[in-house]
Each structure stands twice: as structure tokens, then as C-alpha cells.
Scaffold this motif. Sequence first.
Motif, PDB file in Angstrom:
ATOM      1  N   THR A  14       0.836  -1.208   0.000  1.00 31.46           N
ATOM      2  CA  THR A  14       0.000   0.000   0.000  1.00 31.46           C
ATOM      3  C   THR A  14       0.869   1.256   0.000  1.00 31.46           C
ATOM      4  N   GLN A  15       2.019   1.200   0.620  1.00 29.11           N
ATOM      5  CA  GLN A  15       2.904   2.361   0.633  1.00 29.11           C
ATOM      6  C   GLN A  15       3.416   2.685  -0.764  1.00 29.11           C
ATOM      7  N   ILE A  16       3.755   1.638  -1.497  1.00 32.69           N
ATOM      8  CA  ILE A  16       4.200   1.848  -2.870  1.00 32.69           C
ATOM      9  C   ILE A  16       3.075   2.440  -3.713  1.00 32.69           C
ATOM     10  N   PHE A  17       1.893   1.833  -3.601  1.00 29.50           N
ATOM     11  CA  PHE A  17       0.765   2.331  -4.388  1.00 29.50           C
ATOM     12  C   PHE A  17       0.402   3.751  -3.983  1.00 29.50           C
ATOM     13  N   ASP A  18       0.518   4.029  -2.713  1.00 30.27           N
ATOM     14  CA  ASP A  18       0.219   5.379  -2.243  1.00 30.27           C
ATOM     15  C   ASP A  18       1.156   6.395  -2.889  1.00 30.27           C
ATOM     16  N   ALA A  19       2.414   6.019  -3.008  1.00 27.67           N
ATOM     17  CA  ALA A  19       3.381   6.922  -3.636  1.00 27.67           C
ATOM     18  C   ALA A  19       2.981   7.216  -5.075  1.00 27.67           C
ATOM     19  N   LEU A  20       2.363   6.251  -5.723  1.00 29.93           N
ATOM     20  CA  LEU A  20       1.976   6.403  -7.122  1.00 29.93           C
ATOM     21  C   LEU A  20       0.590   7.024  -7.294  1.00 29.93           C
ATOM     22  N   SER A  21      -0.074   7.318  -6.200  1.00 28.84           N
ATOM     23  CA  SER A  21      -1.486   7.697  -6.266  1.00 28.84           C
ATOM     24  C   SER A  21      -1.709   9.204  -6.382  1.00 28.84           C
ATOM     25  N   ASP A  22      -0.653   9.966  -6.355  1.00 29.00           N
ATOM     26  CA  ASP A  22      -0.801  11.419  -6.437  1.00 29.00           C
ATOM     27  C   ASP A  22      -0.347  11.931  -7.796  1.00 29.00           C
ATOM     28  N   TYR A  23      -1.086  12.897  -8.316  1.00 25.47           N
ATOM     29  CA  TYR A  23      -0.812  13.395  -9.664  1.00 25.47           C
ATOM     30  C   TYR A  23       0.601  13.956  -9.801  1.00 25.47           C
ATOM     31  N   THR A  24       0.974  14.812  -8.887  1.00 20.16           N
ATOM     32  CA  THR A  24       2.314  15.407  -8.961  1.00 20.16           C
ATOM     33  C   THR A  24       3.406  14.353  -8.865  1.00 20.16           C
ATOM     34  N   ARG A  25       3.262  13.445  -7.897  1.00 20.60           N
ATOM     35  CA  ARG A  25       4.292  12.404  -7.750  1.00 20.60           C
ATOM     36  C   ARG A  25       4.360  11.524  -8.987  1.00 20.60           C
ATOM     37  N   ARG A  54      16.827  13.657 -13.601  1.00 21.93           N
ATOM     38  CA  ARG A  54      16.605  15.093 -13.734  1.00 21.93           C
ATOM     39  C   ARG A  54      16.851  15.819 -12.423  1.00 21.93           C
ATOM     40  N   SER A  55      17.187  17.083 -12.567  1.00 25.45           N
ATOM     41  CA  SER A  55      17.362  17.922 -11.390  1.00 25.45           C
ATOM     42  C   SER A  55      16.012  18.484 -10.962  1.00 25.45           C
ATOM     43  N   VAL A  56      15.968  19.075  -9.792  1.00 24.88           N
ATOM     44  CA  VAL A  56      14.737  19.661  -9.291  1.00 24.88           C
ATOM     45  C   VAL A  56      14.245  20.760 -10.228  1.00 24.88           C
ATOM     46  N   THR A  57      15.158  21.561 -10.686  1.00 22.35           N
ATOM     47  CA  THR A  57      14.788  22.648 -11.599  1.00 22.35           C
ATOM     48  C   THR A  57      14.158  22.101 -12.877  1.00 22.35           C
ATOM     49  N   GLU A  58      14.728  21.028 -13.377  1.00 19.73           N
ATOM     50  CA  GLU A  58      14.163  20.434 -14.584  1.00 19.73           C
ATOM     51  C   GLU A  58      12.757  19.905 -14.312  1.00 19.73           C
ATOM     52  N   LEU A  59      12.586  19.330 -13.143  1.00 22.38           N
ATOM     53  CA  LEU A  59      11.258  18.813 -12.798  1.00 22.38           C
ATOM     54  C   LEU A  59      10.256  19.957 -12.662  1.00 22.38           C
ATOM     55  N   GLN A  60      10.753  21.104 -12.251  1.00 25.95           N
ATOM     56  CA  GLN A  60       9.870  22.264 -12.132  1.00 25.95           C
ATOM     57  C   GLN A  60       9.269  22.649 -13.467  1.00 25.95           C
ATOM     58  N   GLU A  61      10.044  22.435 -14.515  1.00 24.20           N
ATOM     59  CA  GLU A  61       9.555  22.817 -15.840  1.00 24.20           C
ATOM     60  C   GLU A  61       8.445  21.877 -16.302  1.00 24.20           C
ATOM     61  N   ILE A  62       8.304  20.782 -15.605  1.00 19.20           N
ATOM     62  CA  ILE A  62       7.324  19.773 -15.983  1.00 19.20           C
ATOM     63  C   ILE A  62       6.083  19.826 -15.099  1.00 19.20           C
ATOM     64  N   CYS A  63       6.304  19.991 -13.815  1.00 21.04           N
ATOM     65  CA  CYS A  63       5.185  19.982 -12.855  1.00 21.04           C
ATOM     66  C   CYS A  63       4.768  21.399 -12.510  1.00 21.04           C
ATOM     67  N   PRO A  64       3.495  21.693 -12.663  1.00 25.68           N
ATOM     68  CA  PRO A  64       2.995  23.047 -12.420  1.00 25.68           C
ATOM     69  C   PRO A  64       2.734  23.337 -10.949  1.00 25.68           C
ATOM     70  N   VAL A  65       3.681  23.032 -10.101  1.00 25.52           N
ATOM     71  CA  VAL A  65       3.560  23.381  -8.675  1.00 25.52           C
ATOM     72  C   VAL A  65       4.859  24.057  -8.261  1.00 25.52           C
ATOM     73  N   SER A  66       4.873  24.552  -7.053  1.00 27.71           N
ATOM     74  CA  SER A  66       6.053  25.288  -6.595  1.00 27.71           C
ATOM     75  C   SER A  66       7.269  24.386  -6.435  1.00 27.71           C
ATOM     76  N   GLN A  67       8.444  25.003  -6.388  1.00 25.11           N
ATOM     77  CA  GLN A  67       9.683  24.247  -6.190  1.00 25.11           C
ATOM     78  C   GLN A  67       9.621  23.540  -4.853  1.00 25.11           C
ATOM     79  N   SER A  68       9.046  24.208  -3.876  1.00 25.61           N
ATOM     80  CA  SER A  68       8.900  23.616  -2.552  1.00 25.61           C
ATOM     81  C   SER A  68       8.091  22.326  -2.615  1.00 25.61           C
ATOM     82  N   ALA A  69       6.999  22.388  -3.316  1.00 28.04           N
ATOM     83  CA  ALA A  69       6.142  21.201  -3.416  1.00 28.04           C
ATOM     84  C   ALA A  69       6.904  20.036  -4.023  1.00 28.04           C
TER      85      ALA A  69
END
Lengths: 111, 111
Positions: B25-36, B48-63
Amino acid sequence: MGDKERPLTGLDAFLADEDAIYGATQIFDALSDYTRFQILGALMTAERSVTELQEICPVSQSAISHQLRLLRDRGLVAQRREGQRSIYSLADDHVATLISVGLEHAGEELS
Amino acid sequence: MGDKERPLTGLDAFLADEDAIYGATQIFDALSDYTRFQILGALMTAERSVTELQEICPVSQSAISHQLRLLRDRGLVAQRREGQRSIYSLADDHVATLISVGLEHAGEELS
DNA sequence: TGAACATATGAGCAGATGCTCATGTATTGC
DNA sequence: GCAATACATGAGCATCTGCTCATATGTTCA
């Protein structure tokens, strides 16, 4: 400008398909709860009534019904009436596959 | 009485292994969120680096950092430093397999 | 050392989740 | 019809989640 018009491949295609991502997360979400996972696991070996599932899951009958409703709404389980009983079964073997894979990987994490 | 002492098989073994269920369930939970899921999907094709991931995910760097921490704590991604950057990659191909399977099944639901 | 960039972390909050309790609806048999 | 059994559903609540904002930590280079 034409550079942005090249056909989507690999990552681009993946990221563009919001419905696919959402659909996948919905399936994983269904599998991410302990009670639901128990229910689905129990249905892997046989179809069962709510009462039978109660003997397996240590939560109230209400909780089980609520979770079954969610699983049914997401298309993971099928239901049919049989007299007073409501018999549930896995909707398809995709689900069984995922459960197996999940358990396998969980097991390997521990080693 | 001996009846209850027979070796656990099938369902019984499944239900008895609380750690395996929880782990799955922990594994599936990790996969259950849109951003993740987006993050993991992006890491399927390349690290990829965090910055690169930022260009893909429309949430804050913090998120993104918070989610990466969760994914790392659960062993789904690996991290390494490279200068100022923090490079993330999938920890193993179990994860890639699950993502693929999830997307496949999500796709078939729609048809 | 200090500015600039990259990442991590803590606080706090709005919304989602999973449970129980109480009660409603089905179905069967007397 | 009425009681008994099986299941479903609504309300309410405590907890968990995922986000942003603000800020701290790391790293490079001048």
C-alpha cells in the motif's frame, strides 16, 4: 517556431495525456489503503459476500460497504445480488496483476 | 483443534503478512498522487534535477522538493549531488514497471 | 567573503479521507 | 405483514495530505 510542432514522443506524450495520468493515479489510489487492499486481496482467491469480507477485515460492516462502493465506482470490483447477499469479485485481472506486482516489490524492499 | 494449525496457504498467507500488505500500500500510495506520478514518469526517461522537474510539474519548487523527499524516503527514487544540483532518478525498474502497467490499464478503462 | 543560484525544510491551512454510529433499504421465511 | 438477516447510506469527526509562503542550508565563483 515549427520546432514546437514536432510530434509528441516519449515524455512529451506521457505528460500531455492528463487523462491517462489521472486514470493511473486513481487505480493506484484504490490500492493504497490497507482495508481496500485486504478486500481486493481476499477477492483474488474467490468472490465473496460482504459478510465474508467482514470476517477478514477488522473494521465495521459500514466501512467495508463504503470501501466496496468506492472500488466499484472505480471499476475495480464487480457486484451481483444473490438472495440477501451481495457478492463481490475482481472486475478484471489487471487488478490481480497489480496486487501481485505490488506484493512482490514490497517483499523485495525488505531484503 | 489441529485444524487451525494447518500451514498457511493462499489467502491465509496473504492476510497474515501485514508487513507485505502495508509495504504494497505504501508503494501504491506513492503512485497515487498526480504530482508524484508526473515526477516519476518524467524520471522514467531520464534522471533530472529539481529545476528540470519544475519545468514539468505546475507546482512550486517547494512542493516538488517535498514530494521528492517522500519518494526518496519510500525508496522509489535515488538522489545524488552534482554541483549545485540535486539529481534524481528512479531507484529501480520495479517502479517503471508499475507506472507502465498503471498507464496501460488506465488506458483500457477508457475504451 | 559575499552575491547568486539551487535545493531543502518548517509552519500553517484548506480540503480530502476513513472510520464509526445511526438509520434506511432489500430480501427471505413464518 | 412482520421479524430477522444482509447490505447500503448519510452524518459527523479526527486525522492525514498536499500545497504555498517564508526561510534556511548548500554550492559555486568572483
